[in-house]
Design a protein around this motif. Structure first.
Motif, short mmCIF file in Angstrom:
data_model
loop_
_atom_site.label_atom_id
_atom_site.label_comp_id
_atom_site.label_asym_id
_atom_site.label_seq_id
_atom_site.Cartn_x
_atom_site.Cartn_y
_atom_site.Cartn_z
N ALA A 115 0.84 -1.21 0.00
CA ALA A 115 0.00 0.00 0.00
C ALA A 115 0.87 1.25 0.00
CB ALA A 115 -0.93 0.00 1.21
N GLU A 116 1.96 1.22 0.75
CA GLU A 116 2.86 2.38 0.77
C GLU A 116 3.48 2.60 -0.61
OE1 GLU A 116 5.15 5.66 2.02
OE2 GLU A 116 3.31 4.73 2.80
N LYS A 117 3.81 1.52 -1.28
CA LYS A 117 4.39 1.66 -2.63
C LYS A 117 3.36 2.24 -3.60
CE LYS A 117 8.04 -1.79 -2.40
NZ LYS A 117 8.72 -2.89 -3.11
N VAL A 118 2.10 1.77 -3.48
CA VAL A 118 1.05 2.31 -4.34
C VAL A 118 0.82 3.78 -4.04
CG1 VAL A 118 -1.43 2.22 -4.86
CG2 VAL A 118 -0.10 0.11 -4.74
N ARG A 119 0.86 4.12 -2.76
CA ARG A 119 0.66 5.53 -2.39
C ARG A 119 1.77 6.40 -2.98
NH1 ARG A 119 0.29 8.20 3.63
NH2 ARG A 119 2.36 7.30 3.83
N GLN A 120 3.00 5.91 -2.88
CA GLN A 120 4.11 6.68 -3.46
C GLN A 120 3.95 6.81 -4.97
OE1 GLN A 120 8.02 5.46 -2.22
NE2 GLN A 120 7.36 4.99 -0.14
N LYS A 121 3.52 5.72 -5.60
CA LYS A 121 3.38 5.72 -7.05
C LYS A 121 2.21 6.60 -7.51
CE LYS A 121 2.50 2.48 -10.87
NZ LYS A 121 2.22 1.06 -11.20
N THR A 122 1.10 6.50 -6.78
CA THR A 122 -0.12 7.21 -7.19
C THR A 122 -0.09 8.68 -6.81
OG1 THR A 122 -1.35 5.16 -6.92
CG2 THR A 122 -2.65 7.20 -7.06
N TYR A 123 0.37 8.95 -5.58
CA TYR A 123 0.30 10.31 -5.06
C TYR A 123 1.68 10.94 -4.86
CZ TYR A 123 -4.48 8.86 -4.04
OH TYR A 123 -5.76 8.39 -4.15
N ALA A 124 2.72 10.16 -5.13
CA ALA A 124 4.09 10.63 -4.86
C ALA A 124 4.23 11.09 -3.41
CB ALA A 124 4.49 11.75 -5.83
N LEU A 125 3.53 10.37 -2.52
CA LEU A 125 3.56 10.73 -1.11
C LEU A 125 4.32 9.64 -0.35
CD1 LEU A 125 2.63 12.67 1.10
CD2 LEU A 125 0.51 11.33 1.29
N ASP A 126 5.50 9.97 0.10
CA ASP A 126 6.40 9.03 0.76
C ASP A 126 6.43 9.35 2.24
OD1 ASP A 126 8.52 7.56 1.76
OD2 ASP A 126 9.82 7.91 0.03
N GLU A 127 6.05 8.37 3.06
CA GLU A 127 6.03 8.57 4.53
C GLU A 127 7.40 9.00 5.04
OE1 GLU A 127 4.12 8.52 8.32
OE2 GLU A 127 3.18 7.98 6.42
N ALA A 128 8.45 8.44 4.49
CA ALA A 128 9.80 8.79 4.94
C ALA A 128 10.15 10.23 4.62
CB ALA A 128 10.83 7.84 4.31
N VAL A 129 9.61 10.75 3.51
CA VAL A 129 9.82 12.15 3.16
C VAL A 129 8.97 13.07 4.02
CG1 VAL A 129 9.52 13.87 1.32
CG2 VAL A 129 10.49 11.61 0.79
N LEU A 130 7.75 12.63 4.32
CA LEU A 130 6.82 13.44 5.10
C LEU A 130 7.22 13.55 6.57
CD1 LEU A 130 4.10 14.93 5.42
CD2 LEU A 130 2.99 12.69 5.59
N LYS A 131 7.75 12.46 7.12
CA LYS A 131 7.95 12.38 8.57
C LYS A 131 8.81 13.50 9.16
CE LYS A 131 7.97 8.80 11.99
NZ LYS A 131 7.56 7.41 12.20
N PRO A 132 9.90 13.94 8.51
CA PRO A 132 10.71 15.02 9.11
C PRO A 132 9.92 16.32 9.32
CG PRO A 132 11.96 13.90 7.42
CD PRO A 132 10.56 13.38 7.32
#
Length: 695
Positions: free
Chosen positions: A354-371
């Motif tokens: 699901a995280e990979k799909v989210r990154q692919k679909t929305y370009a939203l990466d939890e690791a990028v968002l977290k900081p």
């Protein structure tokens, strides 16, 4: 009774070295945590129980005719010493327990149950309450007094006051046994959680993990005496990101199974027999009190009123959620196959793909968002939103000592006047001595009877603790959790009622989640994210493009989220809709109910039965886990009241929200309170739209 005892009803006749022997002269009468030892607790409980019995006996023996003051208000005054002891003890057993406290908890649960059964089934006491209730409108009570009388009378009826002596005895025995079982259930889950750690000794085991997670796992390993290694614990702040990012499917499976099997591992911490007995006893309790099932008994005192209404809402959501989850599963399977994984998606795979799909679909990466989601700044955002909506200010008081070094304490004041509102206690990091999850509680509640008493409210979370000197970084779900629990905290802090039993969160279970779930909405507003989501290293504000991605992704994975939640609520309702269960095999029953509703094989319940603490560590959410969804119908509609004005901080709407919801406690019926705020009751439409489940 001495004049000192009259002036300080919370003081107890104990040796001077016991902190509960005197009124606390600490700032704000904060519990003197450093002075309170486990050996002080049991003597304090014994003295407080004896004092409460004497107070009740004095009410019963009063020669004056029963009236509101000498009976209903007298009951409100009774038990303050017991509330003080319990306020400290039960908060510690949840947030910072140890073997000594757990032993006391096991001892006290049946004793406390017997104590309350004896009071609520006391014939002389109920006769006085009944006599006052019979006078009704002739008493000339104001609205809050009338509500207190109504709730007090109903509380006695629901506790068995009208039963015959034999049935009273049986009900008391059931309550006592349930109390002991609930305590053991909770302690068993904590034992399974705190004793488990998947230790990773080599770099290969860390494949795919972002730096923030590796740091948290290193800290967790060090805390367990394994420096230089990395530990996957069963705290959501570690297990969920591990399942999300780890590319080691074998380790994901091992960790997920341990997480899923809490409370069903055999041995002393196995909860299956406890669940079976609790379900049986609850059904018997309901029958004694005149209800067909325990669900009917619990829901009779809730907004929903009947199991049929609850099931109707759950099934309304279940069908579109399951359909959406099927589409999500197909998308995840396609991605997995493209990466060479040809087997079916399993529960330990879902978050990862699901995280990979989210990154692919929305370009939203939890690791990028977290900081951008630093704990201190998210907490400050929660404080400042309360300032804008309700005129509150928060100032840390570092000189005040909490019950653990991680605890931080803030004084809450009214900004315009400087008036003291209460204390807010924040306890955010996971540790082995703390049960899992997140919650709000009170060391002291608000009341105005016999002088103003301001609350001491605590939020407890289980976020991963960072390395020394590093900022604590949250996930988006963590940030929402912080706002959610702070919404509960505001419900306690803003309480403005006369009688403590009606204060703060003492409302219908399916109404209590409205202030918390509603508060979550403000975190995701642009006004908040622009000002408080600053990068931990650069200090730069979160980019507008990233905010847009978050907004677009709000309904992402909602099939999964809704299915794992709703299935838990349906299983809870099914257990407590049994009329006369002889013997229940909890896991077989769970499996049968999941098969009946067509549970997708790729998803598990959010809380499987053997570790479903909401439902089996006490009666709080039993037959009531649906409450989050019921309240979500209201919170989605309530936030629209702000949206409709064009101002998410609309002063006029905020004033009504404070008056009718956050400060009113249980001074009126929940449906009436919501209608006074919104002008009408909500429909599920806003909920379905919010979750992306609308047709």
């Amino acid at each position: 009774m001495t004049s000192a005892e009259t002036a300080y009803p919370e003081a107890l006749p104990l040796p001077a070295e016991n902190p509960f022997a005197a009124r606390w002269e600490t700032p704000f009468r904060l519990p003197p945590f450093a002075a309170i030892k486990p050996e002080h607790i049991r003597p304090a409980f014994d003295a407080a129980l004896a004092k409460h019995k004497d107070e009740i006996a004095a009410i019963v023996a009063d020669p004056a005719a029963p009236d509101f003051e000498n009976t209903i208000e007298a009951l409100e005054r009774a038990g303050r010493a017991l509330s003080r002891v319990g306020g400290v003890f039960y908060n510690l057993t949840g947030a910072d327990t140890n073997e000594a406290l757990q032993a006391i908890e096991r001892e006290m649960s049946p004793i406390a149950s017997r104590h309350w059964s004896a009071i609520m089934m006391n014939e002389g006491l109920f006769a006085r309450v009944d006599a006052v209730n019979a006078k009704g409108a002739a008493l000339g009570l104001d609205a809050e007094q009338a509500r207190l009388l109504e709730r007090t009378y109903k509380g006695f009826i629901r506790s068995g006051a009208k039963l015959n002596p034999e049935d009273k005895k049986r009900l008391a025995a059931i309550n006592e046994r349930l109390a002991g079982l609930g305590t053991q259930f909770s302690q068993n889950v904590l034992k399974d959680e705190s004793s488990y750690a998947l230790l990773i000794e080599d770099e290969a085991g860390l494949a795919g993990l972002p730096e923030f997670l590796k740091a948290a796992m290193a800290r967790a390993a060090a805390d367990r005496g394994k420096p230089g290694q990395h530990a996957v614990t069963l705290s959501r702040s570690i297990i969920e990101p591990f399942l999300t990012f780890s590319t080691r499917r074998d380790l994901r499976e091992e960790a997920f199974i341990a997480w899923s099997k809490r409370g069903e591992n055999g041995g002393e911490s196995d909860n299956r027999a406890i669940v079976a007995e609790m379900v049986k006893l609850r059904a018997e309790k309901a029958k004694l009190l005149g209800y067909p099932t325990f669900a009917h008994f619990k829901l009779d005192d809730a907004m929903a009123k009947t199991p049929e209404h609850v099931r109707g809402l759950l099934e309304l959501v279940w069908k579109p959620a399951k359909a959406r989850a099927a589409r999500e599963a197909a998308e995840l399977a396609a991605l997995a196959q493209s990466e060479g994984e040809n087997g079916p998606i399993r529960p330990w795979d879902w978050r990862h793909y699901a995280e990979k799909v989210r990154q692919k679909t929305y370009a939203l990466d939890e690791a990028v968002l977290k900081p951008y989601l630093q704990l201190d700044r998210v907490r400050q955002a929660a404080f400042d939103v309360a300032g804008k909506l309700f005129g509150l200010s928060f100032a840390e008081r570092p000189e005040l000592v909490g019950y653990h070094p991680d605890v931080r304490i803030f004084e809450v004041t009214e900004t315009a006047s400087g008036r003291h509102i209460g204390l807010f206690v924040g306890d955010y990091f996971a540790r082995a001595s703390k049960r899992s999850g997140a919650w709000m509680s009170a060391f002291r509640g608000q009341r105005k009877l016999d002088g103003e008493t301001r609350p001491i409210i605590v939020n407890v979370c289980n976020f991963a603790k960072p390395a020394e000197g590093e900022p604590a970084l949250l996930s988006l779900d963590d940030a929402r959790t912080l706002f959610h629990e702070f919404g509960h905290a505001l419900h306690g802090l803003l309480s403005d009622v006369t009688y403590g039993s009606l204060a703060g969160t003492s409302v219908a279970r399916d109404f209590v989640e409205l202030p918390s779930q509603l508060y979550e909405h403000w975190f995701l507003t642009r006004e908040v994210m622009r000002n408080y989501c600053l990068h931990a290293e650069t200090g730069e504000p979160i980019p507008e493009a990233l905010i847009e991605k978050i907004e677009k992704a709000q309904t992402f994975n909602q099939g999964f989220s809704t299915v794992e939640y709703t299935s838990s609520a349906l299983v809870d309702l099914a257990f407590h809709s049994l009329e006369a269960p002889a013997e229940v095999d909890p896991l077989a029953f769970e499996a049968e109910e999941l098969a009946r509703i067509g549970m997708p094989a790729e998803i598990t319940m959010r809380h499987r039965t053997p570790h479903f603490t909401h439902v089996f560590s006490g009666d709080g959410y039993s037959a009531g886990y649906y409450s989050y969804l019921w309240s979500e119908v209201m919170d989605a509609d309530a936030f629209n009241a702000f949206i409709e004005t064009g101002d998410v901080f609309s002063p006029a709407v905020a004033e009504k929200l404070k008056r009718y919801i956050y400060s009113a406690g249980d001074t009126r019926d929940a449906a009436e309170a919501y209608t006074l705020f919104r002008g009408r009751l909500p429909t599920p439409d806003a909920l379905l739209e919010k979750r992306g489940l609308a047709a």
